[in-house]
Design a protein around this motif. Structure first.
Motif, PDB file in Angstrom:
ATOM      1  N   UNK B 178      34.642  48.495  -0.999  1.00 41.89           N
ATOM      2  CA  UNK B 178      35.026  48.870   0.365  1.00 41.89           C
ATOM      3  C   UNK B 178      34.853  50.364   0.623  1.00 41.89           C
ATOM      4  N   UNK B 311      44.679  57.036  -1.927  1.00 42.55           N
ATOM      5  CA  UNK B 311      45.004  55.631  -1.744  1.00 42.55           C
ATOM      6  C   UNK B 311      45.710  55.044  -2.954  1.00 42.55           C
ATOM      7  N   UNK B 313      46.405  52.173  -5.334  1.00 39.16           N
ATOM      8  CA  UNK B 313      45.630  51.011  -5.760  1.00 39.16           C
ATOM      9  C   UNK B 313      46.373  49.708  -5.641  1.00 39.16           C
ATOM     10  N   UNK B 316      45.772  43.826  -4.870  1.00 36.14           N
ATOM     11  CA  UNK B 316      45.110  42.772  -4.126  1.00 36.14           C
ATOM     12  C   UNK B 316      44.278  43.321  -2.985  1.00 36.14           C
ATOM     13  N   UNK B 317      43.132  42.773  -2.773  1.00 34.18           N
ATOM     14  CA  UNK B 317      42.413  42.998  -1.532  1.00 34.18           C
ATOM     15  C   UNK B 317      41.559  41.760  -1.290  1.00 34.18           C
ATOM     16  N   UNK B 318      41.345  41.423  -0.046  1.00 35.21           N
ATOM     17  CA  UNK B 318      40.718  40.151   0.288  1.00 35.21           C
ATOM     18  C   UNK B 318      39.418  39.961  -0.495  1.00 35.21           C
TER      19      UNK B 318
END
Ligand SMILES: NC(=O)c1ccc[n+]([C@@H]2O[C@H](COP(=O)([O-])OP(=O)(O)OC[C@H]3O[C@@H](n4cnc5c(N)ncnc54)[C@H](OP(=O)(O)O)[C@@H]3O)[C@@H](O)[C@H]2O)c1
Ligand SMILES: NC(=O)c1ccc[n+]([C@@H]2O[C@H](COP(=O)([O-])OP(=O)(O)OC[C@H]3O[C@@H](n4cnc5c(N)ncnc54)[C@H](OP(=O)(O)O)[C@@H]3O)[C@@H](O)[C@H]2O)c1
Lengths: 343, 343
Positions: B178, B311, B313, B316-318
């Protein structure tokens, strides 16, 4: 004249190889390196956690507070409280500028340093006055600003102490300005506090009439503070450690859509989950609170399967001093409230 | 059938009002609520920190390890190590799905749960085998997946243990995908480790020929591991707690431009400053390492006047499972290395 590193590592005495902030002892000789700025210090604005600790250790005795402060600086070359690890900021006048220093400062400028006292070389010749109610201490002394050290020239149209109180949390409204888009739903947790009020103002300005700004206060008192100034669209008082309670309330206020941006401005622990649950998938949580736990945030979001962008509240962002001071200029009632509360 | 909360709060016994992860005791009755999934468990993949602690407490004795694990679950209703606070994940087969559960699962699906064991209702009837070298434990037992609980259906084309080892750090390559744009300069700190190697691959794929990916390994050994697979453009071994050393080296390798994205994949403390200093103004630091300190990052960036986006960590991310498994399919040498090291 000796050449300095932009980050001030040339002043680190022990331990070797670290930056000035984590260092135990730094060199506070008031002879500048080629890229340093020498400041005649007028006032130290000691970090609230640090001042409270010193005050307690001194049993509230002013002479004892002075002794402790002088002792810290004599030992470390800077005012880094050995118990809390924190510093604060200072106000002073530019006395000398190294020839290799890059920037707009002029000798005679009255500035507030926005880097922590916990990394700033400092000499205290004499402590003139201690003002325990607002954590400020007037001194006779000098300090050094490194090339990388951020500062703000004090505005002429605002009282100094007022400017100082705002500059302390300047990163929060500045980041809010960056994060909030027109039409966004924004939740500010701890919205009735110092940084919270500034964030509410900035969020409402950016989200606009098509957006929705929700203020969660820690008590009726602080919630009313925000309500009286009309800084948000919705207000309620709640305990931000009650993640499910807050989630249900925000679900209700947003028709189940949750928030695009959640800004956490509290000063207590265990509010990560309330922040994460109230953010919609793909939304952003901005953790300004220093009581945030990295692992609680990282594992918490995973635990509930939330794909949210979580940001560490950097105390600095470009233009943060200007943005935060501008809030007071634009919003007279907020300026008056701050003058009453913090100046 | 009883109605469940998507986050599993209906199973929390004590303390009342918290989510299942922070809870001390949860209800592990294996009768499902309307939105839950019942799983026949085959293997527990205990979190490395947790397993190491248990192993030590048991002096390496397998029967003692079993006793400790059974004790934890008997007391808490889940496998949350009371010392480390951490869990792990599990592999099992879907046995029953509540009528109100929303999702694609079918009875008989073989899945890995990607939410922590520290919040998963679990019953262990019998411990069949302990494999201390890879922290895995085969059991006869059952577990519950909540509506919000994330999982991955295990791929048929990859060995289960290989898939498990990758899924453990799936958030890292997915976030890298991303964050990294074509042409970016990317630094991966801890690039020779498990998450680091996956991030290097994903970073190089996204940054492309116009970008530059730099791998910093903790030792020559792990750096060579990445070099042999040709996963980056530049490689060097260095101690990431030496912020200034790392900064100077990255200045040199980037002609003084520094990195657009820095990904921190180490497993040790005090590497925040190296990550911040090597990021260019306006760039992004992605802290995947759980050893990250929130305050060290926030105050550290301010201390050196760096306007960088930091950011947290999120585990989870989609699509994170699909993205991380795809890396192994695309990169045969990496798959072989992982099979050798972790399967
Ligand atoms: N990231 C950075 O660089 C940076 C820089 C400076 C400060 N900070 C941090 O920012 C935070 C806020 O600073 P500040 O000056 O704005 O503090 P503040 O004025 O004391 O505001 C904190 C607010 O949190 C609210 N609160 C307390 N407990 C709560 C609870 N259980 N539920 C909901 N709200 C609760 C309080 O409400 P009541 O008054 O009603 O109790 C108060 O209004 C602090 O943690 C500070 O360390 C960060
Ligand atoms: N955010 C999340 O959701 C999440 C999920 C899972 C894991 N994690 C965290 O991710 C981190 C990495 O996990 P992993 O499985 O990839 O671990 P890993 O395979 O052990 O890799 C860690 C790497 O860090 C390197 N390292 C150690 N000390 C160093 C130093 N002083 N300077 C530079 N590099 C150094 C090591 O290099 P050498 O081998 O050469 O020593 C190793 O390659 C851990 O902290 C873990 O807790 C986070």
């Amino acid at each position: 004249m000796k050449k300095g590193c932009p980050y001030g590592t040339h002043r680190v005495i022990s331990p070797k190889g670290v930056l000035p902030q984590p260092a135990d002892v730094i060199d506070n000789t008031m002879e500048i390196y080629d890229n340093e700025v020498l400041i005649d210090v007028q006032t130290l604005n000691v970090d609230s956690a640090s001042f409270t600790q010193i005050e307690r250790q001194a049993n509230g005795d002013i002479e004892e507070i002075k002794k402790i402060m002088l002792g810290i600086v004599a030992k470390a070359g800077k005012h880094k409280n050995p118990v809390t690890g924190s510093g604060g900021m200072l106000i002073g006048t530019v006395k000398e500028i190294g020839p290799a220093y890059v920037g707009d400062l002029k000798v005679g400028d009255k500035i507030a340093t926005l880097v922590s006292l916990s990394l700033t070389p400092l000499v205290i010749e004499e402590i003139l006055e201690v003002r325990p109610d607002i954590d400020q201490v007037d001194i006779k002394g000098q300090a050094i600003l490194f090339q990388s050290g951020i500062y703000a020239v004090l505005p002429k149209d605002l009282p100094e102490t007022l400017a100082l109180s705002v500059l302390d949390v300047a990163g929060a409204p500045a980041q809010t300005a960056k994060l909030v888009q027109s039409g966004d739903t924004v939740v500010v947790i701890g919205g009735g506090g110092k940084s919270g009020l500034l964030c509410l103002y900035e969020a409402k300005k950016r989200a606009g009439v098509t957006g929705k700004v929700i203020c969660i206060g820690g008590s009726e008192k602080s919630t009313d503070r925000a309500r009286k100034l009309n800084l948000a669209d919705e207000y309620f008082a709640a305990d931000a450690t009650d993640a499910i309670g807050i989630y249900n309330k925000i679900m209700e206020l947003t028709d189940g859509k949750l928030a695009d941006v959640v800004i956490n401005c509290v000063n207590i622990e265990n509010t990560e989950m309330a922040s994460i649950l109230t953010t919609k998938d793909g939304g952003t949580v901005y953790f300004f609170s220093m009581a945030t736990s990295f692992t609680k945030a990282a594992l918490g979001a995973e635990g509930v399967g939330k794909d949210v962008n979580m940001i560490v509240g950097n105390g600095y962002c470009k233009g943060h001093a200007a943005i935060s001071l501008q809030v007071l200029r634009e919003c007279e009632p907020l300026k008056n409230l701050f003058a009453e509360m913090y100046a």
